[in-house]
Design an enzyme around this catalytic site. Structure first.
Site, PDB file in Angstrom:
ATOM      1  N   ASP A  14      10.958 -14.935  -6.757  1.00  0.00           N
ATOM      2  CA  ASP A  14      10.847 -14.889  -8.226  1.00  0.00           C
ATOM      3  C   ASP A  14      12.115 -14.364  -8.885  1.00  0.00           C
ATOM      4  O   ASP A  14      12.678 -15.010  -9.767  1.00  0.00           O
ATOM      5  CB  ASP A  14       9.670 -13.988  -8.656  1.00  0.00           C
ATOM      6  N   ARG A  94       5.948   0.633 -12.031  1.00  0.00           N
ATOM      7  CA  ARG A  94       6.560  -0.293 -12.989  1.00  0.00           C
ATOM      8  C   ARG A  94       7.235   0.384 -14.182  1.00  0.00           C
ATOM      9  O   ARG A  94       8.360   0.039 -14.536  1.00  0.00           O
ATOM     10  CB  ARG A  94       5.538  -1.340 -13.467  1.00  0.00           C
ATOM     11  N   ASP A 123       1.787  -6.849 -13.955  1.00  0.00           N
ATOM     12  CA  ASP A 123       3.143  -6.300 -14.019  1.00  0.00           C
ATOM     13  C   ASP A 123       3.897  -6.728 -15.277  1.00  0.00           C
ATOM     14  O   ASP A 123       4.670  -5.968 -15.839  1.00  0.00           O
ATOM     15  CB  ASP A 123       3.928  -6.679 -12.754  1.00  0.00           C
ATOM     16  N   SER A 172       0.869 -11.816  -0.234  1.00  0.00           N
ATOM     17  CA  SER A 172       1.829 -11.313  -1.215  1.00  0.00           C
ATOM     18  C   SER A 172       1.720  -9.789  -1.208  1.00  0.00           C
ATOM     19  O   SER A 172       0.650  -9.222  -1.400  1.00  0.00           O
ATOM     20  CB  SER A 172       1.480 -11.884  -2.590  1.00  0.00           C
TER      21      SER A 172
HETATM   22  N1  ARG Z   1      -3.463  -5.191  -8.529  1.00  0.00           N
HETATM   23  C1  ARG Z   1      -2.485  -4.167  -8.410  1.00  0.00           C
HETATM   24  C2  ARG Z   1      -1.886  -3.844  -9.737  1.00  0.00           C
HETATM   25  O1  ARG Z   1      -1.926  -4.620 -10.634  1.00  0.00           O
HETATM   26  C3  ARG Z   1      -1.440  -4.495  -7.359  1.00  0.00           C
HETATM   27  C4  ARG Z   1      -0.577  -5.634  -7.680  1.00  0.00           C
HETATM   28  C5  ARG Z   1       0.372  -5.951  -6.615  1.00  0.00           C
HETATM   29  N2  ARG Z   1       1.484  -6.644  -7.174  1.00  0.00           N
HETATM   30  C6  ARG Z   1       2.072  -7.641  -6.611  1.00  0.00           C
HETATM   31  N3  ARG Z   1       3.074  -8.138  -7.274  1.00  0.00           N
HETATM   32  N4  ARG Z   1       1.703  -8.152  -5.474  1.00  0.00           N
HETATM   33  O2  ARG Z   1      -1.346  -2.798  -9.922  1.00  0.00           O
END
Ligand code: ARG
Length: 411
Positions: A14, A94, A123, A172
């Site tokens: 990405d 983040r 995110d 992932s």
């Molecule tokens: N669901 C979790 C969150 O939103 C973890 C996300 C993991 N992120 C990723 N890019 N694989 O905080």
């Protein structure tokens, strides 16, 4: 004037696509920033990748200590578990990453901010809102804004000569000091058990037949010693992660409500979080009054919800921080945990600030609690409830009588 864009760079598909996109479609010089929050990647490799992509400058920032002190520790004070399960590992990192990007953005006098988040995840919310809270510069998010999927991205990468590992990844992953999130692949079937190879922090096979014990000492709501040894914050988290993980502790598997409304199946490895939050909240129960305990759990839930939802900068979150911080002054003491074959249990706790009183609680003859006082207390405590029930009984009786009379008249 040449345009200059900046983005948080992980070296993955990405963010590599975003670099090329900014260079080619926006004719920009690109600054990349990799923020180390304990994801365990090789910083040199990522820097080399950035260079190969032709970035103007690359920064590698070690933010692990700041992550522990400014983000993880406050989350322990808040017993932070989104939907009672998720320790917020990704969600906490983040706003810190975005903050570091903003610091360099200022120094480099960039003209745009960018990120590589998709439009489906949380995110994007966390990045956008932190970036927006600190700057008025435009935000470019090509993966989201062009609605790109993985296949299209791979084609784009190939066309632009971006070297991406072609081995299809099973899952992932996003990981940092506080946890490892595992998504995608076979896990997208929420009924299917996660395969053992999804896990690398937590042992799932051949677990020891002997329990392990953890002794955690807290001062002012934060852990300071483990197993009798004073530890620096970073070392302490690493130590607990390792020890609990090898006892099989720390796997979480739940259905999560994302900010954008998607329900997703999330699997995590969070051994240190599991132990430290369990121990911390147990200690709070010993030290805080019943009223503090009840109220703080509402605050904790709200704090977790805000942080999950990308609202780290919201004034409400700051206000809650003030309450939580004030509540943590007396939270000092030691908690013992037993770890056995993936299970975790508090087996003991002590504190100089404890409100537990043996002479009040004991069933023995040395009890100083005068039971006779309880009679009046219970009477008043339940007064309204018993009155309400009395009234209901009376109304029911009257109603029955009326029905009776009515049917007599019909005859
Ligand atoms: N669901 C979790 C969150 O939103 C973890 C996300 C993991 N992120 C990723 N890019 N694989 O905080």
């Amino acid at each position: 004037m040449t345009q200059k864009g900046i983005l948080a760079f992980s070296g993955g598909l990405d963010t590599s696509v975003v670099v090329k996109y900014l260079q080619d479609e926006h004719d920009m010089d690109v600054i990349t920033v990799t923020v180390d929050v304990g994801q365990g990647d090789d910083g040199k490799k990522i820097a080399a990748k950035a260079k190969r992509l032709g970035v103007k400058r690359h920064y590698n920032i070690d933010a692990r200590e700041e992550f522990v002190n400014g983000y993880i520790f406050p989350s322990i004070k808040a017993n932070a578990l989104y939907q009672k399960k998720y320790c917020l590992a990704t969600a906490l990192a983040r706003p810190l990453i975005a903050k570091k990007v903003l610091e360099i953005a200022k120094k480099e006098r960039v003209t745009s901010l960018a990120h590589g988040c998709s439009g489906k995840g949380n995110d994007q919310v966390r990045f956008d809102i932190t970036l927006r809270s600190g700057s008025n510069l435009p935000i470019i998010a090509p993966i989201r804004d062009k609605n790109l999927d993985r296949v299209t991205e791979l084609k784009f990468a190939k066309r632009h000569g971006i070297d991406i590992e072609t081995v299809a990844k099973k899952f992932s992953i996003d990981q940092n000091l506080w946890g490892r999130a595992i998504e995608g692949g076979v896990l997208e079937d929420p009924y299917r058990e996660p395969p053992d190879d999804a896990f690398i922090w937590v042992k799932t096979k051949n677990l020891s037949d002997r329990p392990a014990y953890l002794e955690i000492k807290f001062e002012g709501g934060i852990p300071v010693r483990v197993d009798g040894k004073a530890m620096e914050p970073l070392k302490l988290i690493e130590y607990v992660n390792k020890k609990a993980g090898s006892a099989g502790v720390g796997i979480v598997d739940h259905i999560e409500d994302r900010v954008v409304g998607i329900k997703s199946r999330e699997v995590y490895e969070t051994p240190a979080a599991a132990c430290l939050i369990e121990a911390h909240s147990d200690l709070e129960k010993m030290v805080h009054t019943k009223h503090e305990n009840r109220f703080k759990s509402l605050i904790d839930d709200e704090w977790s919800y805000l942080v999950y939802s990308g609202l780290w900068q919201d004034p409400l979150k700051t206000d809650l921080d003030g309450f939580i911080e004030a509540s943590q002054k007396p939270i000092s003491g030691t908690v013992r945990l037993k770890l056995f074959k993936g299970g975790l249990r508090v087996i003991g706790r002590k504190s100089e600030r404890s409100l537990y009183s043996h002479e009040i609680a004991t069933y023995g003859t040395e009890s100083t609690f005068d039971q006779r006082l309880a009679r009046g207390f219970v009477e008043l405590w339940g007064m309204q409830s018993t009155e309400a029930n009395k009234l209901q009984r009376r109304r029911k009786r009257r109603c029955c009588k009326k029905k009776h009379l009515g049917s007599d008249m019909m005859r």
